[in-house]
Design a protein around this motif. Structure first.
Motif, mmCIF file in Angstrom:
data_model
loop_
_atom_site.group_PDB
_atom_site.id
_atom_site.type_symbol
_atom_site.label_atom_id
_atom_site.label_comp_id
_atom_site.label_asym_id
_atom_site.label_seq_id
_atom_site.Cartn_x
_atom_site.Cartn_y
_atom_site.Cartn_z
ATOM 1 N N ALA A 1 50.203 44.707 33.242
ATOM 2 C CA ALA A 1 49.080 45.391 33.892
ATOM 3 C C ALA A 1 49.176 45.263 35.415
ATOM 4 C CB ALA A 1 47.749 44.824 33.393
ATOM 5 N N LEU A 2 49.593 44.098 35.887
ATOM 6 C CA LEU A 2 49.751 43.926 37.336
ATOM 7 C C LEU A 2 50.921 44.749 37.870
ATOM 8 C CD1 LEU A 2 49.066 40.109 37.833
ATOM 9 C CD2 LEU A 2 47.638 42.026 38.563
ATOM 10 N N LEU B 1 42.441 34.592 35.055
ATOM 11 C CA LEU B 1 43.760 34.105 34.643
ATOM 12 C C LEU B 1 43.884 32.601 34.900
ATOM 13 C CD1 LEU B 1 46.162 36.931 35.870
ATOM 14 C CD2 LEU B 1 45.647 36.300 33.505
ATOM 15 N N LYS C 1 50.931 40.896 28.621
ATOM 16 C CA LYS C 1 50.023 42.021 28.821
ATOM 17 C C LYS C 1 49.482 42.043 30.250
ATOM 18 C CE LYS C 1 45.557 42.390 27.617
ATOM 19 N NZ LYS C 1 44.388 42.171 26.824
ATOM 20 N N HIS C 2 49.087 40.888 30.741
ATOM 21 C CA HIS C 2 48.555 40.816 32.110
ATOM 22 C C HIS C 2 49.650 41.007 33.151
ATOM 23 C CE1 HIS C 2 44.943 39.576 30.054
ATOM 24 N NE2 HIS C 2 44.312 39.875 31.169
ATOM 25 N N ARG C 3 50.834 40.529 32.868
ATOM 26 C CA ARG C 3 51.966 40.755 33.780
ATOM 27 C C ARG C 3 52.250 42.245 33.887
ATOM 28 N NH1 ARG C 3 57.428 40.319 31.311
ATOM 29 N NH2 ARG C 3 56.592 42.321 30.673
ATOM 30 N N TYR D 1 42.151 30.783 32.202
ATOM 31 C CA TYR D 1 42.924 30.928 30.965
ATOM 32 C C TYR D 1 44.103 29.947 30.958
ATOM 33 C CZ TYR D 1 45.783 32.835 27.253
ATOM 34 O OH TYR D 1 46.534 32.964 26.113
ATOM 35 N N ASP E 1 43.783 35.275 40.623
ATOM 36 C CA ASP E 1 42.805 35.836 39.689
ATOM 37 C C ASP E 1 42.106 34.689 38.958
ATOM 38 O OD1 ASP E 1 41.979 36.686 36.880
ATOM 39 O OD2 ASP E 1 42.452 38.650 37.762
ATOM 40 N N LEU F 1 53.194 35.279 36.715
ATOM 41 C CA LEU F 1 53.106 35.621 35.289
ATOM 42 C C LEU F 1 54.493 35.842 34.693
ATOM 43 C CD1 LEU F 1 49.959 37.924 35.213
ATOM 44 C CD2 LEU F 1 50.144 35.545 34.459
ATOM 45 N N ASP G 1 50.454 36.981 41.806
ATOM 46 C CA ASP G 1 50.154 36.709 40.396
ATOM 47 C C ASP G 1 51.197 37.328 39.466
ATOM 48 O OD1 ASP G 1 47.989 35.278 41.241
ATOM 49 O OD2 ASP G 1 46.476 36.584 40.327
ATOM 50 N N HIS G 2 51.695 38.512 39.787
ATOM 51 C CA HIS G 2 52.699 39.149 38.922
ATOM 52 C C HIS G 2 53.943 38.274 38.804
ATOM 53 C CE1 HIS G 2 56.133 41.807 37.988
ATOM 54 N NE2 HIS G 2 55.281 42.303 37.096
ATOM 55 N N TYR H 1 49.403 37.519 25.665
ATOM 56 C CA TYR H 1 48.354 37.634 26.687
ATOM 57 C C TYR H 1 48.985 37.646 28.080
ATOM 58 C CZ TYR H 1 44.123 36.475 29.349
ATOM 59 O OH TYR H 1 43.084 36.480 30.254
#
Length: 144
Positions: free
Chosen positions: A140-141, A31, A136-138, A34, A28, A90, A86-87, A133
């Motif tokens: 969401a994935l 990400l 949250k993204h972890r 970031y 991503d 993260l 990505d998960h 952050y």
């Protein structure tokens, strides 16, 4: 004070390298950017703490990171090479951010001059925001 700052500098060294390493493997692009930006912030935090040590007459700051930070980076690289998405990356990043959170919490429990305590509190705030952050993204994935 010296011991507290050196410990934090080593933790930030781990954090900076870990964020950059994970950023390299993320797919991503948002990400990825970031993580690279956060890695640069950690380098800046290290510089601020090294400046504090220099102001107090400590000229030689040898930052090596920690053994656990090195193990975590190797583990993250292995996960990426084994196809962890990505998960998974993260999750590894959140563990690293947990270590940074703990390092700041420990440092802020020590007797420190007020300006230094304020600097560490400001840095800690950014570390906490970054942790949230990443989490949250972890999450969401994981929900996808």
């Amino acid at each position: 004070m010296e011991k507290v700052l050196l410990s934090l500098i080593n933790s930030l060294h781990d954090s900076q390298k870990g964020l950059a390493d994970i950023g390299e493997h993320l797919k991503d692009e948002v990400l990825k950017r970031y993580f690279f930006a956060e890695s640069l912030k950690r380098a800046n935090f290290r510089g601020e703490l090294e400046n504090e040590l220099h102001r107090h007459g400590i000229a030689d700051v040898n930052e090596t990171g920690t053994a656990s930070g090195t193990v975590q980076r190797v583990w993250g690289d292995l996960k990426a090479k084994l196809g962890g998405g990505d998960h998974t990356l993260l999750e590894t990043a959140e563990q690293g951010e947990d270590s940074a959170k703990d390092a700041y919490a420990d440092a802020l429990q020590q007797e420190l001059p007020l300006p230094l305590h304020q600097l560490l509190s400001e840095q800690q705030e950014q570390v906490l925001l970054s942790h949230d952050y990443v989490r949250k993204h972890r999450d969401a994935l994981a929900a996808k």
